[in-house]
Design an enzyme around this catalytic site. Structure first.
Site, mmCIF file in Angstrom:
data_model
loop_
_atom_site.group_PDB
_atom_site.id
_atom_site.type_symbol
_atom_site.label_atom_id
_atom_site.label_comp_id
_atom_site.label_asym_id
_atom_site.label_seq_id
_atom_site.Cartn_x
_atom_site.Cartn_y
_atom_site.Cartn_z
ATOM 1 N N GLU A 24 1.423 -11.727 6.192
ATOM 2 C CA GLU A 24 0.345 -11.070 6.934
ATOM 3 C C GLU A 24 0.730 -11.229 8.405
ATOM 4 O OE1 GLU A 24 -2.019 -9.308 5.817
ATOM 5 O OE2 GLU A 24 -2.687 -10.011 3.849
ATOM 6 N N HIS A 67 0.838 -1.207 0.000
ATOM 7 C CA HIS A 67 0.000 0.000 0.000
ATOM 8 C C HIS A 67 0.875 1.261 0.000
ATOM 9 C CE1 HIS A 67 -3.305 -2.803 0.618
ATOM 10 N NE2 HIS A 67 -2.621 -3.333 1.639
#
Length: 464
Positions: A427, A297
């Site tokens: 993650e 991101h």
């Protein structure tokens, strides 16, 4: 302590014969041209289409030293420094400590231990032939040269002069190919993709090799062994590569370039020892490994918003920068960042950067989102050549994070799908979980995770 020790010569020969699998009492055994006299009431037997012989027979004829341990049903056969171990009911044997798969396990029948003849005979350096017309096994020992020439089986045998490939296995970072002896293998490496190739000229798959038939003289076998637990090694493939001349090819598929050592034994065992730590042919001191670290991101793309409003893009960048600083201390590693500030890159741009750099591995950092109860760390990979990287790094990630281990999984994320090098996506934890979110933005936690991830990447790349 009283020891039971029997003098035995175990001629372990596994061979497929035509027939209905019933015991055969007319099987003859010849050793160096002389027929072996079987004691009254003792016979070789055909079990599951394979010749089995009582260890009593070989103990009285060849004089190998054999031990039998009743508690574990283990037979130990010793000749000079050669040691073979077999266990009744188990299809795995060891030759000088190396595991070899058997086509049939030793059996105990009416109190007598029966063993497959070919395996041990060849492990002890014997050459083996079979004549189907006369149902005769011919064994030629390594020291039979004083007997006036090598005895030949009568006409009608199914044997050729080709080296027989009896079994292939991979264990303890070693590719092992069991043959009938006399093989002169060659090995070389290939790239795009990386692999180690072993060619055995003038060879074929024997009738005992899984998938062949007794009368199938072409031995057109092809198959593979999936390898797990050895970083960088994915699978072993084998086939009859050429029929003229008959050549067996065995290929070890790798996710990165590796060195190897080829050796052969008098018993016909071909061993390829692979450096799974990741060393390459070029000295490590002259080649740097390139790692691309991708902070997911950025800028207008905040990623997941945490339960208290914290943004995933900020965690991703903070952890990525800590990993970068640790990698910069490694003289044998070059680190490339997809971003080192609050910038935004399209997924295709991240992929292109890594591919153009011809990186050795790619690591993308993210934080997860889900139900408030969801917690833990998970690692994703997409292509088979990335699985060992994912497994290695995940091990250290879980240890460092101390969160629930959610395992290694496959995922269809563009950055790990479209990159050409081993690539994984982490993650680290769930921003939707209050406890995970607090940990992810804790400086000590991030430092610990960064150190763990770097350890995992270094282990995978073989960097000390």
């Amino acid at each position: 302590m009283k020891k039971l020790r029997i003098l035995v010569a175990v001629l372990c020969f596994v061979w497929l014969f035509p027939g209905n699998g019933q015991a055969a009492t007319n099987i003859k055994i010849f050793l160096d041209g002389n027929q072996v006299s079987l004691p009254s009431g003792v016979n070789a037997e055909l079990i599951s289409n394979k010749v089995m012989i009582p260890i009593r027979v070989v103990s009285e004829e060849l004089g190998y030293s054999v031990g039998w341990e009743q508690k574990t049903k283990t037979v130990t056969i010793i000749q000079d420094k050669k040691v073979i171990k077999m266990v009744a009911g188990q299809k795995t044997a060891t030759v000088d400590g190396s595991k070899i798969n058997l086509d049939i396990a030793p059996v105990i029948k009416k109190g007598t231990t029966l063993v497959p003849i070919r395996f041990v005979a060849e492990a002890m350096g014997m050459k083996v032939s079979w004549n189907n017309q006369t149902k005769s096994v011919y064994l030629v020992s390594a020291n039979s040269g004083s007997g006036g020439g090598t005895p030949q089986p009568p006409a009608g045998g199914n044997e050729t002069d080709l080296t027989q490939v009896n079994g292939i296995s991979f264990t303890d970072s070693k590719l092992m190919i069991a043959t009938s002896g006399g093989a002169k293998p060659s090995a070389f490496t290939m790239t795009s993709p990386n692999r180690i190739v072993v060619d055995i000229p003038n060879a074929e798959f024997s009738s005992l090799f899984e998938g062949t038939q007794a009368l199938d003289l072409t031995r057109s076998v092809a198959g593979q062994i999936v390898v797990d637990g050895y970083p960088g090694v994915e699978k072993v493939r084998y086939s009859l590569f050429s029929e003229s001349p008959s050549t067996v090819r065995v290929v070890v598929d790798l996710s990165k370039a590796m060195t190897y050592k080829l050796s052969t034994s008098a018993a016909g065992l071909i061993t390829v020892t692979i450096n799974t730590s990741g060393g390459e042919t070029t000295p490590p001191s002259t080649v740097k490994k390139t790692i691309v670290i991708d902070a997911g991101h950025g800028n207008q793309d905040p990623g997941t918003i945490g339960i208290t409003g914290k943004k995933e893009k900020d965690f991703n960048l903070s952890l990525a920068l800590k990993i970068e600083q640790l990698l910069k201390k490694e003289s044998s590693i070059k680190v490339i960042m997809t971003r080192n500030d609050d910038n935004f890159l399209k997924l295709a741009e991240r992929v292109s950067l890594a591919n153009k750099a011809k990186a050795d591995l790619f690591l993308s950092i993210h934080a997860n989102s889900g139900p408030a109860s969801a917690t833990g760390s998970e690692t994703y990979y997409n292509r088979a050549n990335s699985k060992s990287l994912a497994t290695t790094v995940h091990k250290y990630l879980v240890q460092a994070a101390g969160l629930k281990d959610r395992g290694v999984k496959t995922g269809n994320f563009a950055v790990i799908r479209d990159t050409t090098m081993p690539a994984i996506l982490l993650e680290v934890g769930f921003l939707s979980n209050k406890n995970d979110e607090a940990a992810l933005f804790n400086e000590t936690f991030q430092n610990r995770v960064a150190e763990g991830v770097v350890k995992g990447m270094k282990e995978y790349l073989g960097v000390k």
